[in-house]
Design a protein around this motif. Sequence first.
Motif, PDB file in Angstrom:
ATOM      1  N   GLY A 685       0.816  -1.208   0.000  1.00 37.52           N
ATOM      2  CA  GLY A 685       0.000   0.000   0.000  1.00 37.52           C
ATOM      3  C   GLY A 685       0.848   1.255   0.000  1.00 37.52           C
ATOM      4  N   GLU A 694      -3.959   3.752  -5.978  1.00 40.98           N
ATOM      5  CA  GLU A 694      -4.926   3.535  -4.904  1.00 40.98           C
ATOM      6  C   GLU A 694      -4.656   2.168  -4.285  1.00 40.98           C
ATOM      7  OE1 GLU A 694      -9.736   2.974  -4.313  1.00 40.98           O
ATOM      8  OE2 GLU A 694      -8.955   4.038  -6.067  1.00 40.98           O
ATOM      9  N   VAL A 696      -5.000  -1.364  -2.437  1.00 41.37           N
ATOM     10  CA  VAL A 696      -6.086  -2.336  -2.258  1.00 41.37           C
ATOM     11  C   VAL A 696      -5.678  -3.302  -1.155  1.00 41.37           C
ATOM     12  CG1 VAL A 696      -6.958  -2.148  -4.608  1.00 41.37           C
ATOM     13  CG2 VAL A 696      -5.127  -3.761  -4.105  1.00 41.37           C
ATOM     14  N   TRP A 697      -6.670  -3.842  -0.484  1.00 45.24           N
ATOM     15  CA  TRP A 697      -6.436  -4.664   0.702  1.00 45.24           C
ATOM     16  C   TRP A 697      -7.149  -6.020   0.593  1.00 45.24           C
ATOM     17  CZ3 TRP A 697      -2.893  -1.625   2.561  1.00 45.24           C
ATOM     18  CH2 TRP A 697      -3.041  -0.239   2.452  1.00 45.24           C
ATOM     19  N   ASP A 698      -7.182  -6.598  -0.606  1.00 45.98           N
ATOM     20  CA  ASP A 698      -7.934  -7.834  -0.805  1.00 45.98           C
ATOM     21  C   ASP A 698      -7.378  -8.982   0.033  1.00 45.98           C
ATOM     22  OD1 ASP A 698      -9.540  -6.493  -2.573  1.00 45.98           O
ATOM     23  OD2 ASP A 698      -8.463  -7.173  -4.366  1.00 45.98           O
ATOM     24  N   ARG A 701      -8.271  -8.454   3.570  1.00 49.10           N
ATOM     25  CA  ARG A 701      -9.703  -8.671   3.764  1.00 49.10           C
ATOM     26  C   ARG A 701     -10.002 -10.171   3.917  1.00 49.10           C
ATOM     27  NH1 ARG A 701     -12.617  -4.617   2.626  1.00 49.10           N
ATOM     28  NH2 ARG A 701     -11.128  -3.987   0.997  1.00 49.10           N
ATOM     29  N   ASP A 728      -9.449   0.812   4.594  1.00 52.97           N
ATOM     30  CA  ASP A 728     -10.448   1.112   3.566  1.00 52.97           C
ATOM     31  C   ASP A 728     -10.735   2.617   3.526  1.00 52.97           C
ATOM     32  OD1 ASP A 728     -10.766  -1.456   2.634  1.00 52.97           O
ATOM     33  OD2 ASP A 728     -12.385  -1.956   4.030  1.00 52.97           O
ATOM     34  N   SER A 731      -7.973   4.283   1.599  1.00 53.78           N
ATOM     35  CA  SER A 731      -8.140   4.122   0.152  1.00 53.78           C
ATOM     36  C   SER A 731      -9.202   5.064  -0.389  1.00 53.78           C
ATOM     37  CB  SER A 731      -8.503   2.669  -0.176  1.00 53.78           C
ATOM     38  OG  SER A 731      -7.443   1.796   0.175  1.00 53.78           O
ATOM     39  N   ALA A 735      -8.690   7.969  -3.150  1.00 53.10           N
ATOM     40  CA  ALA A 735      -9.468   7.916  -4.391  1.00 53.10           C
ATOM     41  C   ALA A 735     -10.081   9.262  -4.715  1.00 53.10           C
ATOM     42  CB  ALA A 735     -10.557   6.850  -4.279  1.00 53.10           C
TER      43      ALA A 735
END
Length: 737
Positions: A685, A694, A696-698, A701, A728, A731, A735
């Motif tokens: 990140g 941007e 992401v934290w998939d 998660r 989140d 992010s 954005a």
Amino acid sequence: MSWLRALRETARSGLTVERRRLAPAVAARGALGLALVIGFSLALFGPAVAASSAFGAFQAAIATFQRSWRPRPTLALASGGSLAVSTFLGYLTGAHTVLFLALLLLWTFLSGLVWAAGPTAGIIASSNVAIMLVTITLPTSVATAAGHAAMIFAGGVVQAALVVLLPVRPWGAQRDALADALAAEADYARRLRHDPVAPFDPVPLMTARSAAAVTPRQARRRPAELHGPRRLAERIRPVLASLADPAVGAPAEGPQRDRVRELLAAAGEILDAAARAIRHGEPVRLPPAAVAALRTPDTGSILTDRSHRAALRLAALLGDVVETAEPRTETGSGAEPGTGMGPGTGSGTGTGSGVGTEGRAGALSAPSSEAAPEPPEPPESADPPGPLGLPAPRTRPTLLRLAPLVLAQMRAEVRPGSAILRHAIRVSAVTAAGYLLGLVLPFGHGYWAPMASVMVMRPDFSQTYSRSVARFGGTLVGVALASGVVQTAHPGTYLSAGLAVLCAFGMYLLMRTGYAVSQVCVAAYVVFLLGMEGSGVTQTVRDRVLLTLLGGLLAMLSYALYPAWETPRLRGRLADWLAASGRYAAAVAARYAAPAGPGSPDVREALLSARAARVAWHDALGRAVHEPVRHRGLSHAAAEDAGHALAEFGRAAMLLEAHLPERGAPPLPAAAGLAEVLREATERGAKAVRERGEPVWDDLRETVAAWDTEVTDPLLRKAARLLLDALDELSAALADA
């Protein structure tokens, strides 16, 4: 922000006069040293030597006012010695314009690089260059130049001796730093009563930690009550947060919440009492109502589970704070061995002043019918136990050992993109240009222009521009008043010396109220001091003011042409904070997989790094607000939202830290996976933030979703969810940038 608005804001900042607590005794001591030096020099050597020695004493006293934790006599000696060397070298080359210009360029460039070692060193180095431009005009031969340099150093010696012989509130700066940290904790406790997720500014704790580092000489004399309360304040912070937060503690409303509010209010009063005692070096006076609120046996029947344990832990830590804040007789390293804490105290410092069951620490202990508090915590990793049970003091190198460290810091800044290097180049070029213009212009005593430039220039835009405006305004008033007195009253040598000392006293007294106010006194001081010998009497107010204006304009123009804007670097600062916060959260999570107790050194080091990154971000954001440049991918609103998100991320990690398992507790294997994913996700990140992407934290998660099914502890489940929610939010803020 447009240039017009930026100029307006910086001008307003420079001319602002603040109400500050004055220190007349310290100002009088500095003025006394100056008076002694001037009087002695006038009586034995004459006005020219008196002017040189006066500059040494004047600058040495200013050095003792700087925000530094080093002994004040050391600062005075360092200032006097460095100014003596600068003056002597300047005179050796002063008769040859080319040689002196080369020395001026080199000396000013080095003074600019010295800012890498901190503002105190930078201010002293810059002042040396400015005063050198004046003092080299006074001697008439190499021998007299050496004598002038010796007298300049003697002025520093006199100021150092007065600090030792006439101490004013010894350890006052360290006491204020520690008291401010405890007062910040008290304010935090009160704010948590109304806002259970209120943020906490770690700057007071960081300042107190910096103040706690001592030289070997200081370690032998430090008062005992300055040893332990800072570490206890560090431990109280997460306990307060976990007690107040409804996500991991008492419900948002109801009897439990009412009891939590009572405990937080009592904690605020106890911490304020300890802060007052430390600030003034007096016994702690505990508010009876606050003590009663902490001792009530109803806590066990109202609060449950983690809230109850946090309440017990809070009472124990507050008892330790009260005990360590009590003034004690110094022995050896400044600590007095005692008989240990009263019952219920749990920090494990083991160095009380003999406070037993009837002492103040015991008064804050929980009744014996309640559950015992958590086991003692070991001291933080940076402070191993000392010979008397107290943690050994954090050491600060002496000046001789500091020299190679400063040189290494200066070398590290000689790289492309360094703001310190750009400042060094700017200030050396501007000072040389001002010196040459002063020679060419028909005003005489052209050193007023380069002197103004070197004194106002700083590595950042806002300070350079605000100080330039303040310098011009202060010089205009000060020179006008002093020149008016000289032209109308024609004061003699001794009266001019007395007026110079009076102006110096005003400068010492008011220097913290605003730069413009102090410059009124400084400008008048220079006029009266040079007036002792008759130097500069023929120079008009107009000439001095115009030269000062020229120096300020050169400084401002140089930053516009060769800037070091902070705004383009904001994303990098934010990324650094994100990565450091991720390492802190990962270190905390890893301790659940391999319990090592609340005093884990890796957690502590990660926390300190995260704090430093947070402060660097906020400092950069504060500087960028006034810069007349576009945001370049991170608007002010997005920066505020992103900062709030990372603050929430750090708070969630702090909640986990507040309940770290003890050494030897059953491990939680799933926590190792969460720690690894936290570290990797925040590193990726941070890279995305630097590259204007941007994050992401998939993967995080997915890990948190699995964590919810594998972990039964509600605290750990909620804290992991809070960490993900904060990222989140980050992010979303980026954005919208």
